[in-house]
Design a protein around this motif. Structure first.
Motif, PDB file in Angstrom:
ATOM      1  N   ARG A   1       0.816  -1.219   0.000  1.00 42.05           N
ATOM      2  CA  ARG A   1       0.000   0.000   0.000  1.00 42.05           C
ATOM      3  C   ARG A   1       0.850   1.270   0.000  1.00 42.05           C
ATOM      4  O   ARG A   1       0.525   2.239  -0.675  1.00 42.05           O
ATOM      5  N   LYS A   2       1.923   1.250   0.766  1.00 43.37           N
ATOM      6  CA  LYS A   2       2.763   2.442   0.815  1.00 43.37           C
ATOM      7  C   LYS A   2       3.465   2.664  -0.524  1.00 43.37           C
ATOM      8  O   LYS A   2       3.598   3.795  -0.991  1.00 43.37           O
ATOM      9  N   MET A   3       3.897   1.591  -1.154  1.00 44.85           N
ATOM     10  CA  MET A   3       4.529   1.682  -2.463  1.00 44.85           C
ATOM     11  C   MET A   3       3.538   2.197  -3.502  1.00 44.85           C
ATOM     12  O   MET A   3       3.883   3.032  -4.346  1.00 44.85           O
ATOM     13  N   LEU A   4       2.300   1.731  -3.435  1.00 44.96           N
ATOM     14  CA  LEU A   4       1.274   2.204  -4.362  1.00 44.96           C
ATOM     15  C   LEU A   4       0.971   3.677  -4.145  1.00 44.96           C
ATOM     16  O   LEU A   4       0.787   4.432  -5.096  1.00 44.96           O
ATOM     17  N   MET A   5       0.933   4.109  -2.888  1.00 45.28           N
ATOM     18  CA  MET A   5       0.707   5.522  -2.600  1.00 45.28           C
ATOM     19  C   MET A   5       1.850   6.372  -3.132  1.00 45.28           C
ATOM     20  O   MET A   5       1.631   7.421  -3.758  1.00 45.28           O
ATOM     21  N   ALA A   6       3.087   5.922  -2.914  1.00 47.96           N
ATOM     22  CA  ALA A   6       4.242   6.671  -3.402  1.00 47.96           C
ATOM     23  C   ALA A   6       4.243   6.757  -4.917  1.00 47.96           C
ATOM     24  O   ALA A   6       4.724   7.736  -5.498  1.00 47.96           O
TER      25      ALA A   6
ATOM     26  N   MET B   1       5.017   5.410 -14.947  1.00 47.15           N
ATOM     27  CA  MET B   1       4.996   6.482 -13.945  1.00 47.15           C
ATOM     28  C   MET B   1       4.033   6.212 -12.788  1.00 47.15           C
ATOM     29  O   MET B   1       3.507   7.137 -12.171  1.00 47.15           O
ATOM     30  N   LYS B   2       3.790   4.941 -12.507  1.00 51.80           N
ATOM     31  CA  LYS B   2       3.004   4.588 -11.334  1.00 51.80           C
ATOM     32  C   LYS B   2       3.369   3.181 -10.902  1.00 51.80           C
ATOM     33  O   LYS B   2       4.008   2.427 -11.653  1.00 51.80           O
ATOM     34  N   ALA B   3       2.932   2.817  -9.707  1.00 49.98           N
ATOM     35  CA  ALA B   3       3.357   1.550  -9.122  1.00 49.98           C
ATOM     36  C   ALA B   3       2.436   0.388  -9.455  1.00 49.98           C
ATOM     37  O   ALA B   3       2.859  -0.766  -9.433  1.00 49.98           O
ATOM     38  N   SER B   4       1.172   0.660  -9.760  1.00 52.58           N
ATOM     39  CA  SER B   4       0.201  -0.427  -9.872  1.00 52.58           C
ATOM     40  C   SER B   4       0.546  -1.462 -10.936  1.00 52.58           C
ATOM     41  O   SER B   4       0.418  -2.675 -10.669  1.00 52.58           O
ATOM     42  N   PRO B   5       0.999  -1.095 -12.160  1.00 53.88           N
ATOM     43  CA  PRO B   5       1.362  -2.150 -13.121  1.00 53.88           C
ATOM     44  C   PRO B   5       2.513  -3.026 -12.631  1.00 53.88           C
ATOM     45  O   PRO B   5       2.512  -4.241 -12.843  1.00 53.88           O
ATOM     46  N   LEU B   6       3.492  -2.407 -11.963  1.00 55.37           N
ATOM     47  CA  LEU B   6       4.625  -3.165 -11.441  1.00 55.37           C
ATOM     48  C   LEU B   6       4.175  -4.128 -10.357  1.00 55.37           C
ATOM     49  O   LEU B   6       4.575  -5.298 -10.337  1.00 55.37           O
ATOM     50  N   VAL B   7       3.323  -3.658  -9.444  1.00 54.49           N
ATOM     51  CA  VAL B   7       2.850  -4.520  -8.357  1.00 54.49           C
ATOM     52  C   VAL B   7       2.042  -5.685  -8.916  1.00 54.49           C
ATOM     53  O   VAL B   7       2.185  -6.833  -8.467  1.00 54.49           O
ATOM     54  N   ARG B   8       1.185  -5.426  -9.910  1.00 53.73           N
ATOM     55  CA  ARG B   8       0.402  -6.514 -10.505  1.00 53.73           C
ATOM     56  C   ARG B   8       1.313  -7.573 -11.136  1.00 53.73           C
ATOM     57  O   ARG B   8       1.112  -8.781 -10.956  1.00 53.73           O
ATOM     58  N   ALA B   9       2.319  -7.125 -11.882  1.00 55.30           N
ATOM     59  CA  ALA B   9       3.249  -8.071 -12.506  1.00 55.30           C
ATOM     60  C   ALA B   9       4.035  -8.844 -11.453  1.00 55.30           C
ATOM     61  O   ALA B   9       4.299 -10.053 -11.608  1.00 55.30           O
ATOM     62  N   TRP B  10       4.402  -8.165 -10.377  1.00 59.40           N
ATOM     63  CA  TRP B  10       5.152  -8.814  -9.306  1.00 59.40           C
ATOM     64  C   TRP B  10       4.313  -9.877  -8.615  1.00 59.40           C
ATOM     65  O   TRP B  10       4.783 -11.003  -8.358  1.00 59.40           O
ATOM     66  N   LEU B  11       3.054  -9.558  -8.330  1.00 57.18           N
ATOM     67  CA  LEU B  11       2.180 -10.533  -7.689  1.00 57.18           C
ATOM     68  C   LEU B  11       1.959 -11.753  -8.584  1.00 57.18           C
ATOM     69  O   LEU B  11       1.857 -12.883  -8.093  1.00 57.18           O
ATOM     70  N   ALA B  12       1.896 -11.522  -9.895  1.00 55.04           N
ATOM     71  CA  ALA B  12       1.758 -12.650 -10.814  1.00 55.04           C
ATOM     72  C   ALA B  12       2.985 -13.555 -10.738  1.00 55.04           C
ATOM     73  O   ALA B  12       2.870 -14.789 -10.742  1.00 55.04           O
TER      74      ALA B  12
END
Length: 409
Positions: free
Chosen positions: A47-52, A115-126
């Protein structure tokens, strides 16, 4: 990028905290063959990474490593050892292997192209799912019950007895996102030394005049240089109703915080035109301004925006001579009177003392318990330094777990 040796596959490791350090440790452990369970007290991870990442996820920095590692203050030797194990080049390659293209900005900072965290987090969770990493959200660690880890879950208390554990619960900043520091007394009871948390990368109070505060709160001071003592940081500062914040302030926040705590104030100077010499500013200001007001003359001749002009006046009546005005532009004085709290801080200082863990990041007081990320007592300015060290500490902790498990086998 170094690959970790493989432990006995039957070993189970629990990672507590699903931020950058915890998830990186989980990935490395799973790649090495361990059975990995991640616990996260919040309903979702990172969550903190997504906020940042809402304003552009600053992953790391492209400057040379010898300069990069100077950003960690008294923790430099320890942080440098982590980053040597997982460098900015390694981090960039890891992000791109997740299908997220990166680029280097004009400041040298490294960002994902999105320029945002959400695509990276989704790929990481996959990827973690492919590695069979189990992630349990709403699973809050509440300490030890004898030798077992105790968790509060929607189904009641649950006890776990893994072969090793990685604690990556974060520090105490932005507690609404999950890092509240409540674990400190549990680790102290286990024999660890925990330094009290203090805000880092945080704004400072300024006694603005009501007119300035109401008119310019929320306005940036772009491309300025801020000096405190013998240190100068360039970047952006943001005027806030309570005072001032932003990257140029955060870069000096550790020293500013110490000065405010000691002297109840800290004096800074803001260079509003760091790329223009006093002489050149004087020449521009010496040109006839006709019927234009001084404020308009400052905007037209020097290129100051309204917020910067107002800041000059906020520091006191402007002197009469062009030279004296130019000197004010180059060193606008400002007094900071207080520090914002942990709830507004981007990160925190304090945490588990670095001399309380070994080079593998295992607690000396509790074998088999490893610590990573902001739980440890280090701090760094924004600009990619925070995330880089957090990721790298997760890599080191995972390798430490593997080494310890192998030594037991």
């Amino acid at each position: 990028m170094q690959q970790s040796p493989r432990p006995t596959p039957s070993r189970t490791v629990h990672v507590i905290g699903a931020g950058p350090a915890g998830l990186m440790a989980a990935e490395r452990l799973a790649q090495a063959g361990a059975t990995v369970v991640v616990h996260e007290r919040m309903p979702s991870v990172a969550r903190k990474m997504l906020m940042a990442g809402r304003g552009g996820l600053n992953l790391t920095h492209s400057e040379p490593l010898d300069r990069f590692t100077t950003r960690y203050g008294s923790a430099q030797p320890t942080a440098a050892a982590w980053i040597d194990r997982f460098t900015p080049t390694d981090l960039t390659a890891w992000v791109e292997a997740l299908g997220q293209e990166t680029f280097v900005g004009s400041s040298g900072r490294v960002f994902p192209r999105a320029m945002k965290a959400s695509p990276l987090v989704r790929a990481w969770l996959a990827r973690l799912s492919e590695l069979n990493v189990e992630i349990r959200t709403r699973s809050r660690w509440v300490g030890w019950r004898d030798r077992a880890l105790a968790f509060e879950t929607p189904d009641g208390e649950r006890l776990e007895r893994p072969d090793a554990v990685v604690l990556a619960l974060g520090g105490a900043s932005w507690p609404r996102l999950g890092s509240d520091g409540v674990w400190a007394p549990w680790l102290e009871a286990a024999g660890a030394s925990v330094t009290p948390f203090r805000p880092a990368n945080v704004g400072f109070d300024v006694a603005w005049s009501p007119l300035f505060r109401d008119r310019f709160a929320g306005q940036p001071l772009k491309g300025v240089a801020v000096t405190h003592g013998d240190r100068t940081a360039r970047g952006e500062a943001m005027i806030a109703r309570y005072g001032i914040e932003g990257g140029a302030i955060y870069a000096l926040s550790a020293a500013l915080r110490t000065t405010v705590e000691t002297d109840c104030r800290a004096d800074i100077q803001i260079d509003l035109k760091p790329d223009v010499a006093v002489g050149k500013l004087t020449d521009r200001l010496s040109k006839p301004r006709g019927k234009a007001s001084l404020s308009n003359h400052l905007r037209k001749a020097v290129g100051l925006d309204p917020a910067a002009v107002a800041l000059l006046y906020e520091a006191g009546p402007l002197p009469a001579s062009p030279r004296a005005i130019a000197e004010r532009i180059k060193a606008t004085p400002l007094t900071l009177t207080g520090v914002q709290g942990l709830e507004r801080a981007i990160s925190s200082a304090g945490g588990v003392a670095l001399d309380g863990v070994d080079e593998r990041l295992m607690l000396k007081a509790r074998p088999g318990v490893f610590v990573a990320g902001e739980m440890l007592d280090w701090e760094a300015p924004t600009g990619g330094y925070l995330l880089q060290a957090s990721f790298a500490s997760g890599v080191v902790a995972a390798a430490g777990v593997i080494d310890w498990l192998d030594s037991r086998d």
